[in-house]
Design a protein around this motif. Structure first.
Motif, mmCIF file in Angstrom:
data_model
loop_
_atom_site.group_PDB
_atom_site.id
_atom_site.type_symbol
_atom_site.label_atom_id
_atom_site.label_comp_id
_atom_site.label_asym_id
_atom_site.label_seq_id
_atom_site.Cartn_x
_atom_site.Cartn_y
_atom_site.Cartn_z
ATOM 1 N N ILE A 126 30.728 28.002 24.846
ATOM 2 C CA ILE A 126 30.889 26.748 25.607
ATOM 3 C C ILE A 126 30.301 25.571 24.826
ATOM 4 C CG2 ILE A 126 30.289 25.552 27.763
ATOM 5 C CD1 ILE A 126 30.117 28.284 29.110
ATOM 6 N N GLY A 127 31.067 24.497 24.706
ATOM 7 C CA GLY A 127 30.597 23.283 24.043
ATOM 8 C C GLY A 127 29.739 22.444 24.985
ATOM 9 N N LEU A 128 29.014 21.500 24.401
ATOM 10 C CA LEU A 128 28.150 20.622 25.192
ATOM 11 C C LEU A 128 28.513 19.174 24.869
ATOM 12 C CD1 LEU A 128 25.583 20.566 27.075
ATOM 13 C CD2 LEU A 128 24.245 20.298 24.979
ATOM 14 N N GLY A 129 28.691 18.371 25.904
ATOM 15 C CA GLY A 129 29.103 16.993 25.660
ATOM 16 C C GLY A 129 28.231 15.967 26.367
ATOM 17 N N GLY A 130 28.044 14.816 25.711
ATOM 18 C CA GLY A 130 27.458 13.666 26.379
ATOM 19 C C GLY A 130 28.547 12.968 27.200
ATOM 20 N N GLN A 131 28.120 12.091 28.086
ATOM 21 C CA GLN A 131 29.090 11.366 28.927
ATOM 22 C C GLN A 131 29.346 9.957 28.423
ATOM 23 O OE1 GLN A 131 27.646 11.442 32.966
ATOM 24 N NE2 GLN A 131 27.429 13.662 32.984
ATOM 25 N N ASN A 132 28.596 9.562 27.415
ATOM 26 C CA ASN A 132 28.676 8.203 26.870
ATOM 27 C C ASN A 132 27.754 8.150 25.663
ATOM 28 O OD1 ASN A 132 29.137 5.351 26.711
ATOM 29 N ND2 ASN A 132 27.206 5.009 27.795
ATOM 30 N N MET A 133 27.931 7.172 24.813
ATOM 31 C CA MET A 133 26.973 6.920 23.731
ATOM 32 C C MET A 133 27.117 5.462 23.297
ATOM 33 S SD MET A 133 28.861 8.651 20.415
ATOM 34 C CE MET A 133 28.346 7.402 19.213
ATOM 35 N N TYR A 134 26.163 5.003 22.502
ATOM 36 C CA TYR A 134 26.233 3.644 21.970
ATOM 37 C C TYR A 134 26.788 3.689 20.554
ATOM 38 C CZ TYR A 134 24.922 -1.261 21.706
ATOM 39 O OH TYR A 134 24.947 -2.616 21.602
ATOM 40 N N TRP A 135 27.337 2.551 20.100
ATOM 41 C CA TRP A 135 28.005 2.568 18.789
ATOM 42 C C TRP A 135 27.069 2.314 17.631
ATOM 43 C CZ3 TRP A 135 29.420 -1.001 22.641
ATOM 44 C CH2 TRP A 135 28.985 -2.312 22.458
ATOM 45 N N LYS A 136 25.837 1.845 17.908
ATOM 46 C CA LYS A 136 24.892 1.617 16.818
ATOM 47 C C LYS A 136 24.081 2.886 16.583
ATOM 48 C CE LYS A 136 25.255 -2.978 16.285
ATOM 49 N NZ LYS A 136 25.528 -3.664 15.024
ATOM 50 N N PRO A 137 23.682 3.141 15.340
ATOM 51 C CA PRO A 137 22.976 4.393 15.063
ATOM 52 C C PRO A 137 21.513 4.408 15.520
ATOM 53 C CG PRO A 137 23.346 3.157 13.028
ATOM 54 C CD PRO A 137 24.063 2.413 14.121
ATOM 55 N N GLU A 138 20.891 3.246 15.621
ATOM 56 C CA GLU A 138 19.479 3.204 16.027
ATOM 57 C C GLU A 138 19.090 1.750 16.267
ATOM 58 O OE1 GLU A 138 17.607 4.781 12.539
ATOM 59 O OE2 GLU A 138 17.931 2.950 11.418
ATOM 60 N N GLY A 139 17.921 1.540 16.831
ATOM 61 C CA GLY A 139 17.418 0.169 16.934
ATOM 62 C C GLY A 139 17.044 -0.239 18.341
ATOM 63 N N ALA A 140 16.939 -1.568 18.534
ATOM 64 C CA ALA A 140 16.426 -2.128 19.785
ATOM 65 C C ALA A 140 17.563 -2.252 20.802
ATOM 66 C CB ALA A 140 15.773 -3.480 19.495
ATOM 67 N N PHE A 141 17.939 -1.148 21.408
ATOM 68 C CA PHE A 141 19.032 -1.118 22.383
ATOM 69 C C PHE A 141 18.549 -0.336 23.600
ATOM 70 C CE2 PHE A 141 20.847 -1.229 18.085
ATOM 71 C CZ PHE A 141 21.418 -2.494 18.136
ATOM 72 N N THR A 142 17.743 -0.994 24.399
ATOM 73 C CA THR A 142 17.064 -0.329 25.506
ATOM 74 C C THR A 142 18.048 0.399 26.423
ATOM 75 O OG1 THR A 142 15.342 -2.005 25.440
ATOM 76 C CG2 THR A 142 15.525 -0.741 27.481
ATOM 77 N N GLY A 143 17.734 1.646 26.676
ATOM 78 C CA GLY A 143 18.536 2.424 27.624
ATOM 79 C C GLY A 143 19.722 3.121 27.010
ATOM 80 N N GLU A 144 20.001 2.879 25.739
ATOM 81 C CA GLU A 144 21.184 3.484 25.116
ATOM 82 C C GLU A 144 20.822 4.777 24.376
ATOM 83 O OE1 GLU A 144 24.158 2.550 25.622
ATOM 84 O OE2 GLU A 144 23.901 0.555 26.457
ATOM 85 N N THR A 145 21.854 5.552 24.054
ATOM 86 C CA THR A 145 21.700 6.826 23.354
ATOM 87 C C THR A 145 22.662 6.822 22.170
ATOM 88 O OG1 THR A 145 21.310 7.869 25.495
ATOM 89 C CG2 THR A 145 21.812 9.338 23.663
#
Ligand code: PGA
Length: 260
Positions: free
Chosen positions: A60-79
């Protein structure tokens, strides 16, 4: 025939890690080692890591339901995509209608997320679909074309072949109203035709296009038997192991029998 792919979108459920773990354990036990049908679970982000441990040794695979497009940084609440991978994810849902319509997500944002997901080797499940008003106004194909064009911009054919699409008519999500197999097949055939025009018939034939919107054990078989429907993205019914396994079993039956 493309391998059928059944994914469970748990949305913001269940309420505790304990309940999430027992749901995943029950699905794992029911699926066993068989890989005749692809299966993935998409739990809330805070449970991903624990569900990854539950799913160890399972196909069985595992999936997120959403993600942010930036790889890292000051993006509060994002993954970020890399964080999803680190938590054990193989997949990520992008552009779900609850994000497009509830949180104002645009095709351009979905597209940015798609490229970011591919950059970290996540398999994206890109959702598209018309609202009830758009269907009543006979705009379904225009809406799908706009979402496909915007969300999938800049992909190579090889990248496209690895992207999963989910056709989810907004009026059928969580409402108990399912598109008839004919309505769903027509939309899927339109999507396949668009893919063929943009990326060529060989690529179009490889793309897995799931249907989503009130899929249940008792309507799954006839939807999955349609020639261009290659699986299901399941919301409500994925929260009960018996129902989700019933849908997986329907996919196994269709796989065993083959499509018309
Ligand atoms: P539903 O949700 O099965 O509860 O209609 C589907 C989805 O939103 O992915």
């Amino acid at each position: 025939m493309r391998t059928l792919f059944i994914a469970g979108n748990w949305k913001m459920n269940p309420g505790t890690a304990e309940a999430a773990i027992s749901l995943a354990e029950a699905v794992k036990a029911g699926v066993g080692a068989s890989a005749d049908v692809r299966v993935a679970l998409c739990p809330p982000a805070v449970f991903l890591n624990r569900i990854d441990h539950v799913l160890e040794g399972s196909p069985i695979g595992l999936g997120g339901q959403n993600m942010y497009w930036k790889p890292e940084g000051a993006f509060t609440g994002e993954t970020s995509g890399a964080m999803l991978v680190d938590a054990g994810c193989t997949h990520v849902i992008l552009g779900h209608s609850e994000r497009r319509h509830g949180m104002g997500e645009t095709d351009a944002q979905v597209n940015a997320k798609l490229h970011a997901a591919l950059a970290v080797q996540l398999i994206p499940i890109v959702c598209i679909g018309e609202t009830k008003d758009e269907r009543l106004a006979d705009q379904t194909e225009d809406v799908l074309q706009g979402q496909l064009t915007g969300s999938l911009a800049g992909l190579s054919s090889e990248q496209m072949a690895g992207v999963v699409l989910a056709y989810e008519p907004v009026w059928a999500i969580g409402t108990g109203l399912t598109a008839t197999p004919e309505q769903a097949q027509n939309a899927h055939a339109f999507i396949r035709g668009w893919l063929s025009e943009q990326f060529g018939p060989a690529t179009a034939a490889r793309v897995v296009v799931q249907y989503g919107g009130s899929v249940k054990p008792d309507n799954a078989a006839e939807l999955l038997a349609c020639p261009d429907i290659d699986g299901a993205l399941v919301g409500g019914a994925s929260l009960k192991a018996a129902d989700f396994l019933g849908i997986i079993n329907a996919a196994r039956d269709v796989t065993a029998k083959g499509k018309a």
